[in-house]
Design an enzyme around this catalytic site. Sequence first.
Site, short mmCIF file in Angstrom:
data_model
loop_
_atom_site.label_atom_id
_atom_site.label_comp_id
_atom_site.label_asym_id
_atom_site.label_seq_id
_atom_site.Cartn_x
_atom_site.Cartn_y
_atom_site.Cartn_z
N LYS A 209 40.91 -4.72 38.77
CA LYS A 209 42.36 -4.73 38.59
C LYS A 209 42.89 -6.14 38.83
O LYS A 209 42.52 -6.79 39.80
CB LYS A 209 43.05 -3.76 39.56
N ASP A 326 50.41 6.22 41.06
CA ASP A 326 50.63 5.17 42.06
C ASP A 326 50.90 5.78 43.44
O ASP A 326 51.56 5.18 44.29
CB ASP A 326 51.77 4.23 41.67
#
Length: 447
Positions: A209, A326
Amino acid sequence: MSSCQIVNTLGDTGSILSMNHQYRDVADLLIPGRVPPISKAAVVVHNGEIEWAGVQSSIPIKHKGLDFIHVPVLMPGLWDCHVHYFGSPPNDSGGGYEQILGPIALFGARTVRDLERTLLASFTSVRELGGYGGEIAAGVEEGNFIGPHIYSSIAPLSITAGHGDIHRLPLRTVLDGCAHGLPFAVSDGVPECIKTVRQIIRRGAKIIKVCVSGGVVSVLDDPEDAEFSPEELKAIVEEAGRSKRALNAGVKTIEHGSYLDEECIALMKKKNAILVPTASIIEGGWASRDYFPPETYKKFHQIYSSWKGAYSLAIASGVKIALGTDQANSQEGTFNSHGSNGKEIYFAVQAGMSPLAAIEACTATAPETLGEHIAPKSGQILEGYDADLIALSQNPLNDVSVLSDPDNVTHVWKMGNCSNRLSCCGRVLLFGFLLSVIKTRVQKVPR
């Protein structure tokens, strides 16, 4: 209301069902993940995999005549493609990353409960984009505690003063934390970026990421800031590709997509990139003014309208979408608490997806976010796929909000093993809608 029958076989000795035995799920309503729903269907599971799936009337003779239990709906286990297992403390106020500096063992202990909540909410797989989950995933696979399959990036890459830096702390403190297990990675310059990718892979990362823009929770940057130079990004992606962590040495997913426009969407479609829109954090943050410090909530206000329009545009334009929340909070009862992941599907429908398309984005499409070299055969009820399955008390195609409430999840099977929400008494499962009492393997939930 349609129903689903979970059918199991036993060995000659009558012992608890092991993964070397076979069993059959017979369903009046089966939602396979990508193909249309099937009425009066059946699924045969063997050695943790789906051996056969189809219409009940076509069940092979060798699989007929088995005992069963009766549940309303059967579908693949869900995926959350954007979570964080930080093991946040009870006084988490949404104010920043400083609170995850401390004893790593304590954060890991809190994460054990979060993993359980995630699994029992029907999510059998997650893509963790920074957190401690990736480094304790082996404990799940060894059976020390229950949780989903975890595919982790371990730590997001960030520039100094970027979204993955902890701005209120001295830089040396941050860098020292990164070198000693903090799930962040601060890098500047091409050589450092290459080395950091290698270090994260060494820690067990399945994906990489990169924080390419500013964020909301980070203090000093802006969501519209560009972070990392083109040269740094190219080096990161190429290095990830060398280890099969980036598909064809290119970026595979875009997280949040707050400022997507038609040009970005056209490029995503050309590159077959996947959007992970994270509606839960944005919708939830927008509705939780009192949860955040004023400077953080101001950023939610800044991105909300743009993100909402971008999400709807992406759906209307046919961008491939996988759902992720998230979620990051270990406290119960907040908009961002682990175990409330299912509301992401509700938000997808509100943004313009059909219930069936939203379920596909949370099942069949989700493994594609890992790239072909890492992705498991998961998210669909097909022959040869992992037996990650869930049963629901109501039909989500009639009311997709059913998936928002973990109490509607009656059973969760991970690789054919049951982590059950309902009463478990040794080897006998007792359900209000039981058609026959069966003996089956139950992975008991620690309390």
